[in-house]
Design an enzyme around this catalytic site. Sequence first.
Site, short mmCIF file in Angstrom:
data_model
loop_
_atom_site.label_atom_id
_atom_site.label_comp_id
_atom_site.label_asym_id
_atom_site.label_seq_id
_atom_site.Cartn_x
_atom_site.Cartn_y
_atom_site.Cartn_z
CG HIS A 14 -37.67 47.55 -78.19
ND1 HIS A 14 -38.26 46.94 -77.30
CD2 HIS A 14 -37.55 46.68 -79.23
CE1 HIS A 14 -38.32 45.76 -77.33
NE2 HIS A 14 -37.82 45.65 -78.76
CD GLU A 68 -42.70 43.07 -78.05
OE1 GLU A 68 -43.16 41.91 -77.43
OE2 GLU A 68 -41.45 43.23 -77.73
CG ASP A 121 -53.04 25.30 -80.13
OD1 ASP A 121 -52.60 26.40 -79.60
OD2 ASP A 121 -53.43 24.54 -79.74
CE LYS A 143 -41.98 38.74 -75.05
NZ LYS A 143 -42.11 40.09 -75.64
C1 MEV Z 1 -38.80 41.84 -76.26
O1 MEV Z 1 -40.03 41.35 -76.53
C2 MEV Z 1 -37.81 40.53 -76.53
C3 MEV Z 1 -36.26 40.68 -76.16
O2 MEV Z 1 -36.14 40.98 -74.75
C4 MEV Z 1 -35.38 39.37 -76.38
C5 MEV Z 1 -34.29 39.35 -76.01
O3 MEV Z 1 -33.97 39.92 -75.03
O4 MEV Z 1 -33.18 38.56 -76.70
C6 MEV Z 1 -35.64 42.02 -76.81
#
Ligand code: MEV
Length: 417
Positions: free
Chosen positions: A370, A78, A273, A257
């Site tokens: 991003h 990513e 792992d 995430k």
């Molecule tokens: C994207 O890979 C992760 C985010 O969505 C985490 C978040 O929203 O806190 C930017």
Amino acid sequence: MSNWQHGFYKLSTEERRARLSAARHLSTADQQLLSDGSSTLGNQLVENYLTDYRLPEGVGLNLLVNGQEYQVPMAVEEPSVIAAASNGAQRVARSGGFQAARQERALVGQVVLVPADGETDSELAWLRDHRDDLLRVANEAHPSMKRRGGGAKDVRFRTPGHFISVDLSIDVCQAMGANSVNTMAEAVGHWLTDHGFNVLTAILSNYATESLQTVECRVDFVNLATAKMAGEKVARRMAQLSDLAQVDPYRAATHNKGIMNGIDAVMVASGNDWRAIEAGAHAYAVKDGQYRGLSTWQIDGDQLIGRLTLPLPVGVVGGSIGLNPLTKANYRISGIETAEELAAVTASVGLAQNLAAVRALASSGIQAGHMKLQYRSLAVSVGATADEVPQVTKKLAKLDHVDRSVAKQVLSEIRKD
Ligand code: MEV
């Protein structure tokens, strides 16, 4: 099942690729890709091996943990992850860095019994009376672990539903230790079977509540400011986002995430792992019955305090760590020597990653930062060469709407010029 799959695992790598290519009508270019990526080590590690699937590796910078500076290899596809981790880490470093508690480390080996009808209490009583035997049997199954100062240290009993779980607490020293724990748990399982118990299963638990790692940081408001928003406002909105992740599982999953973006990348590059770490993290996120954000952000005076706790049963030996030369090089890059240090640094990367994401969400939104990085991937995906990528990226960054067709058009304009 198609015939060509028969005995596939017994073939040489070349024969496997040839058979698969014929069956799936792969192009010469695809066949070349598979053969170019092939390695002797990969073939030794997995069954039905074809090739090495590669991930980009970069280094997370600016990480100050317990007063020590780290550069941490991260393997992830990513585009924004490594940049965001380094950015978050730098903001924390300017305010004094991360404070990570020293991790208490043990794994849980679970031996699950199905008690006979009405016998749960009597079986539990027998197990409690034989506590020392259970530990002895576990340790005899892995004498070298005990010699190194580790081994089964404690045993506890739980009754989830109508089952009895015999939970062995095992110190695996510096290793990831899954195989050792499974060996010890299975030995206890066999011993209990010999003593008349109905043993359902014996296996490591990935809910590694005895390997929790906590990390904290205090970030001065000034270090959270953006071009358009004062640091205090950003901090207050970040605290609100943190509250949201505590009460709304939909947001909590995304919040976590983001944390795992950094943690997984460090886990992959350090040969750990990452599926085990993911499983434990999400189980921990729902420990009180509701799925919540693993980290919190709270205001204290003119600072934002971040806290993250999660299970991190990491190792610096064992598994594929000693086999993969790149993994070993990664330890030389980070300078990390112990599992405790790796857990502290990994949790700090997770919190840095989370800081960067939540700060962006609280201010300009995630896409602004991003997209600049995504444009690079988009440029590559529409066929831009290494020389063309920066030009395409620059042009895309100036446009309001960008998608694949726009990227293609920009590339063709550049080529015409
Ligand atoms: C994207 O890979 C992760 C985010 O969505 C985490 C978040 O929203 O806190 C930017």
